[in-house]
Design a protein around this motif. Structure first.
Motif, PDB file in Angstrom:
ATOM      1  N   UNK A  17       0.818  -1.211   0.000  1.00 64.36           N
ATOM      2  CA  UNK A  17       0.000   0.000   0.000  1.00 64.36           C
ATOM      3  C   UNK A  17       0.851   1.260   0.000  1.00 64.36           C
ATOM      4  N   UNK A  18       1.882   1.288   0.838  1.00 64.99           N
ATOM      5  CA  UNK A  18       2.780   2.442   0.867  1.00 64.99           C
ATOM      6  C   UNK A  18       3.523   2.605  -0.460  1.00 64.99           C
ATOM      7  N   UNK A  19       3.903   1.495  -1.047  1.00 64.19           N
ATOM      8  CA  UNK A  19       4.574   1.535  -2.346  1.00 64.19           C
ATOM      9  C   UNK A  19       3.654   2.127  -3.417  1.00 64.19           C
ATOM     10  N   UNK A  20       2.390   1.736  -3.387  1.00 62.28           N
ATOM     11  CA  UNK A  20       1.412   2.272  -4.342  1.00 62.28           C
ATOM     12  C   UNK A  20       1.261   3.782  -4.152  1.00 62.28           C
ATOM     13  N   UNK A  21       1.105   4.229  -2.900  1.00 65.30           N
ATOM     14  CA  UNK A  21       0.908   5.650  -2.641  1.00 65.30           C
ATOM     15  C   UNK A  21       2.167   6.467  -2.974  1.00 65.30           C
ATOM     16  N   UNK A  22       3.353   5.916  -2.699  1.00 62.31           N
ATOM     17  CA  UNK A  22       4.590   6.619  -3.056  1.00 62.31           C
ATOM     18  C   UNK A  22       4.741   6.737  -4.565  1.00 62.31           C
ATOM     19  N   UNK A  23       4.429   5.671  -5.268  1.00 69.29           N
ATOM     20  CA  UNK A  23       4.503   5.696  -6.735  1.00 69.29           C
ATOM     21  C   UNK A  23       3.519   6.710  -7.315  1.00 69.29           C
ATOM     22  N   UNK A  24       2.316   6.732  -6.755  1.00 71.17           N
ATOM     23  CA  UNK A  24       1.308   7.698  -7.199  1.00 71.17           C
ATOM     24  C   UNK A  24       1.775   9.126  -6.944  1.00 71.17           C
ATOM     25  N   UNK A  25       2.356   9.363  -5.774  1.00 72.93           N
ATOM     26  CA  UNK A  25       2.856  10.695  -5.440  1.00 72.93           C
ATOM     27  C   UNK A  25       3.943  11.128  -6.430  1.00 72.93           C
ATOM     28  N   UNK A  26       4.868  10.239  -6.746  1.00 71.47           N
ATOM     29  CA  UNK A  26       5.936  10.574  -7.695  1.00 71.47           C
ATOM     30  C   UNK A  26       5.373  10.871  -9.085  1.00 71.47           C
ATOM     31  N   UNK A  27       4.384  10.092  -9.515  1.00 69.04           N
ATOM     32  CA  UNK A  27       3.767  10.335 -10.822  1.00 69.04           C
ATOM     33  C   UNK A  27       3.048  11.681 -10.873  1.00 69.04           C
ATOM     34  N   UNK A  28       2.353  12.021  -9.800  1.00 66.72           N
ATOM     35  CA  UNK A  28       1.646  13.307  -9.743  1.00 66.72           C
ATOM     36  C   UNK A  28       2.653  14.458  -9.770  1.00 66.72           C
ATOM     37  N   UNK A  29       3.740  14.333  -9.015  1.00 59.49           N
ATOM     38  CA  UNK A  29       4.766  15.380  -9.019  1.00 59.49           C
ATOM     39  C   UNK A  29       5.404  15.531 -10.401  1.00 59.49           C
ATOM     40  N   UNK A  30       5.629  14.408 -11.080  1.00 63.28           N
ATOM     41  CA  UNK A  30       6.189  14.472 -12.434  1.00 63.28           C
ATOM     42  C   UNK A  30       5.222  15.187 -13.373  1.00 63.28           C
ATOM     43  N   UNK A  31       3.949  14.837 -13.303  1.00 63.77           N
ATOM     44  CA  UNK A  31       2.953  15.498 -14.154  1.00 63.77           C
ATOM     45  C   UNK A  31       2.882  16.992 -13.855  1.00 63.77           C
ATOM     46  N   UNK A  32       2.943  17.359 -12.581  1.00 65.38           N
ATOM     47  CA  UNK A  32       2.881  18.767 -12.214  1.00 65.38           C
ATOM     48  C   UNK A  32       4.119  19.536 -12.662  1.00 65.38           C
TER      49      UNK A  32
ATOM     50  N   UNK B 128       4.874  14.820 -38.497  1.00 58.26           N
ATOM     51  CA  UNK B 128       6.053  14.063 -38.059  1.00 58.26           C
ATOM     52  C   UNK B 128       7.096  14.986 -37.435  1.00 58.26           C
ATOM     53  N   UNK B 129       7.346  16.138 -38.033  1.00 60.02           N
ATOM     54  CA  UNK B 129       8.375  17.039 -37.514  1.00 60.02           C
ATOM     55  C   UNK B 129       8.020  17.583 -36.130  1.00 60.02           C
ATOM     56  N   UNK B 130       6.761  17.969 -35.949  1.00 64.26           N
ATOM     57  CA  UNK B 130       6.342  18.465 -34.638  1.00 64.26           C
ATOM     58  C   UNK B 130       6.517  17.364 -33.593  1.00 64.26           C
ATOM     59  N   UNK B 131       6.114  16.146 -33.928  1.00 67.75           N
ATOM     60  CA  UNK B 131       6.251  15.027 -32.990  1.00 67.75           C
ATOM     61  C   UNK B 131       7.723  14.674 -32.761  1.00 67.75           C
ATOM     62  N   UNK B 132       8.538  14.759 -33.806  1.00 72.26           N
ATOM     63  CA  UNK B 132       9.959  14.404 -33.714  1.00 72.26           C
ATOM     64  C   UNK B 132      10.681  15.293 -32.705  1.00 72.26           C
ATOM     65  N   UNK B 133      10.376  16.582 -32.726  1.00 71.80           N
ATOM     66  CA  UNK B 133      11.067  17.512 -31.834  1.00 71.80           C
ATOM     67  C   UNK B 133      10.344  17.717 -30.510  1.00 71.80           C
ATOM     68  N   UNK B 134       9.261  17.013 -30.301  1.00 73.86           N
ATOM     69  CA  UNK B 134       8.499  17.148 -29.055  1.00 73.86           C
ATOM     70  C   UNK B 134       9.292  16.571 -27.889  1.00 73.86           C
ATOM     71  N   UNK B 135       8.964  17.066 -26.729  1.00 73.89           N
ATOM     72  CA  UNK B 135       9.599  16.556 -25.516  1.00 73.89           C
ATOM     73  C   UNK B 135       8.508  16.196 -24.520  1.00 73.89           C
ATOM     74  N   UNK B 136       8.802  15.215 -23.715  1.00 72.28           N
ATOM     75  CA  UNK B 136       7.869  14.858 -22.660  1.00 72.28           C
ATOM     76  C   UNK B 136       7.132  13.567 -22.945  1.00 72.28           C
ATOM     77  N   UNK B 137       6.421  13.090 -21.946  1.00 71.04           N
ATOM     78  CA  UNK B 137       5.684  11.833 -22.074  1.00 71.04           C
ATOM     79  C   UNK B 137       4.436  12.001 -22.941  1.00 71.04           C
ATOM     80  N   UNK B 138       3.815  10.896 -23.245  1.00 76.67           N
ATOM     81  CA  UNK B 138       2.658  10.886 -24.141  1.00 76.67           C
ATOM     82  C   UNK B 138       1.517  11.765 -23.633  1.00 76.67           C
TER      83      UNK B 138
END
Length: 173
Positions: free
Chosen positions: A31-46, A85-95
């Protein structure tokens, strides 16, 4: 606001959160692992989404709709595909950073097949991903994969566009 409407809107979040709490009750470490992973994902998105939103706001204001229609709209042909293709090629960040950009493309009148090409190209032809892939798997593998993926992305874009238009034509009759 109606409580039923709120619960309906956030039902998947609430179901997931409830499942996480149940897991925590039965296995605290998991449970703690799930909540820590969720917290890290939210911080990355923010950390990623605010700059993306600012850039998209500037793009929306600075680039007139007629340019998008001219170069990526219904009559854009090869130029629209290339720009996607060019816009996507030079894009940065996750999907998930591509989706707000896609909303701007839709608002600006970009042809649907070019939007699908952009989304697929974001996944398979980003410069940063290609650099990693060449280093990890070699340039031969990367080149063969691109030779297969690029035509596949174009075919998929036009196939999805065709299927959506056929469905819309059927529904409008």
């Amino acid at each position: 606001m109606n409580i039923k409407l709120i619960l309906n809107r956030y039902k998947y979040f609430l179901i997931g959160f409830t499942i996480c709490i149940i897991i925590y009750v039965f296995n605290k470490n998991l449970g703690l692992s799930i909540f820590n992973s969720t917290k890290l994902n939210i911080l990355q998105m923010l950390s990623i989404l605010p700059p993306v939103m600012i850039l998209l706001g500037l793009l929306d204001v600075w680039v007139p709709r007629q340019y998008f229609i001219k170069y990526m709209g219904c009559d854009s042909g090869f130029v629209g595909i290339l720009l996607s293709f060019l816009i996507a090629f030079f894009a940065a960040g996750p999907m998930y950073a591509a989706f707000p950009f896609t909303a701007v493309l839709i608002k600006k009148g970009v042809k649907f097949s070019n939007i699908i090409i952009f989304l697929n190209a974001w996944c398979v032809t980003k410069f940063s991903t290609l650099l990693f892939e060449v280093g990890a798997l070699g340039y031969e593998f990367t080149l063969v994969r691109l030779i297969i993926d690029i035509p596949g992305v174009i075919v998929m874009g036009y196939a999805v566009d065709y299927l959506v238009n056929v469905k819309n034509d059927t529904l409008s009759r």
